[in-house]
Design a protein around this motif. Sequence first.
Motif, PDB file in Angstrom:
ATOM      1  N   ASN A 143       0.805  -1.695   0.015  1.00 41.75           N
ATOM      2  CA  ASN A 143      -0.574   0.378  -0.200  1.00 41.75           C
ATOM      3  C   ASN A 143       1.028   1.202  -0.081  1.00 41.75           C
ATOM      4  O   ASN A 143       1.607   1.778   0.759  1.00 41.75           O
ATOM      5  CB  ASN A 143      -0.841  -0.102   1.149  1.00 41.75           C
ATOM      6  CG  ASN A 143      -2.039   1.094   1.046  1.00 41.75           C
ATOM      7  OD1 ASN A 143      -2.193   2.261   0.651  1.00 41.75           O
ATOM      8  ND2 ASN A 143      -3.219   0.964   2.112  1.00 41.75           N
ATOM      9  N   LYS A 160       0.620   4.725   2.264  1.00 41.29           N
ATOM     10  CA  LYS A 160       1.115   4.012   4.106  1.00 41.29           C
ATOM     11  C   LYS A 160       2.682   3.989   4.155  1.00 41.29           C
ATOM     12  O   LYS A 160       3.395   3.666   3.293  1.00 41.29           O
ATOM     13  CB  LYS A 160       1.053   2.367   4.096  1.00 41.29           C
ATOM     14  CG  LYS A 160      -0.654   2.288   4.946  1.00 41.29           C
ATOM     15  CD  LYS A 160      -1.839   3.235   5.297  1.00 41.29           C
ATOM     16  CE  LYS A 160      -2.998   3.219   5.616  1.00 41.29           C
ATOM     17  NZ  LYS A 160      -4.045   3.603   6.100  1.00 41.29           N
ATOM     18  N   ASP A 199       0.059  -1.421   8.076  1.00 38.46           N
ATOM     19  CA  ASP A 199      -1.164  -1.868   6.821  1.00 38.46           C
ATOM     20  C   ASP A 199      -0.552  -1.416   4.808  1.00 38.46           C
ATOM     21  O   ASP A 199      -1.034  -1.139   4.365  1.00 38.46           O
ATOM     22  CB  ASP A 199      -2.087  -0.990   6.450  1.00 38.46           C
ATOM     23  CG  ASP A 199      -2.949  -1.461   7.971  1.00 38.46           C
ATOM     24  OD1 ASP A 199      -3.282  -2.556   8.215  1.00 38.46           O
ATOM     25  OD2 ASP A 199      -3.960  -0.009   8.295  1.00 38.46           O
ATOM     26  N   LYS A 248       0.680  -6.504   2.847  1.00 32.89           N
ATOM     27  CA  LYS A 248       0.092  -7.402   2.777  1.00 32.89           C
ATOM     28  C   LYS A 248       0.361  -8.684   2.757  1.00 32.89           C
ATOM     29  O   LYS A 248       1.227  -9.004   1.255  1.00 32.89           O
ATOM     30  CB  LYS A 248      -0.908  -7.336   3.028  1.00 32.89           C
ATOM     31  CG  LYS A 248      -2.055  -6.131   4.046  1.00 32.89           C
ATOM     32  CD  LYS A 248      -2.315  -6.505   4.966  1.00 32.89           C
ATOM     33  CE  LYS A 248      -3.322  -5.430   5.831  1.00 32.89           C
ATOM     34  NZ  LYS A 248      -3.453  -4.923   6.881  1.00 32.89           N
ATOM     35  N   TRP A 263      -9.470 -10.543   0.836  1.00 32.85           N
ATOM     36  CA  TRP A 263      -9.056  -9.278   0.992  1.00 32.85           C
ATOM     37  C   TRP A 263      -9.386  -8.292  -0.207  1.00 32.85           C
ATOM     38  O   TRP A 263      -9.583  -6.696   1.029  1.00 32.85           O
ATOM     39  CB  TRP A 263      -7.727  -8.953   1.470  1.00 32.85           C
ATOM     40  CG  TRP A 263      -7.061  -8.094   2.536  1.00 32.85           C
ATOM     41  CD1 TRP A 263      -7.144  -8.117   3.585  1.00 32.85           C
ATOM     42  CD2 TRP A 263      -6.495  -7.111   1.590  1.00 32.85           C
ATOM     43  NE1 TRP A 263      -6.730  -6.701   4.040  1.00 32.85           N
ATOM     44  CE2 TRP A 263      -6.402  -6.542   3.092  1.00 32.85           C
ATOM     45  CE3 TRP A 263      -6.049  -6.774   0.305  1.00 32.85           C
ATOM     46  CZ2 TRP A 263      -6.111  -4.773   3.040  1.00 32.85           C
ATOM     47  CZ3 TRP A 263      -5.967  -5.310   0.090  1.00 32.85           C
ATOM     48  CH2 TRP A 263      -5.454  -4.791   1.534  1.00 32.85           C
ATOM     49  N   ASN A 270     -11.585  -4.227   1.724  1.00 33.97           N
ATOM     50  CA  ASN A 270     -10.715  -3.358   1.337  1.00 33.97           C
ATOM     51  C   ASN A 270      -9.828  -2.636   0.239  1.00 33.97           C
ATOM     52  O   ASN A 270     -10.247  -1.092   0.815  1.00 33.97           O
ATOM     53  CB  ASN A 270      -9.111  -4.193   2.144  1.00 33.97           C
ATOM     54  CG  ASN A 270      -9.889  -4.745   3.609  1.00 33.97           C
ATOM     55  OD1 ASN A 270      -9.858  -3.573   4.484  1.00 33.97           O
ATOM     56  ND2 ASN A 270      -9.883  -5.923   3.253  1.00 33.97           N
TER      57      ASN A 270
END
Length: 82
Positions: free
Chosen positions: A8, A11, A17, A20, A31, A35
């Motif tokens: 991500n 971030k 987060d 992942k 997921w 998300n």
Amino acid sequence: MTVFVYVNTRKQVGDVDHIKVFATVDAAETWFEENDPEGVAFECDVMGPASLIDAAPRCHPSGGSGDHDGRSLIGTARQSNG
């Protein structure tokens, strides 16, 4: 043994987060649906014996051209079909 890795970029490095790691395509797809429907994950080889849980993966990201050394790019088909 392979895993699927999602980064991500919104971030900061170290944020819980930021990255992942998924054990299966199904886990990644589930997921993403919940998300980040636009997200993608790269299939990565896990280095060392399969019994080592904390082994560092070697990733093979795709530039989007479909040429990714035979590795899966999760999310590409979902995005083009959606």
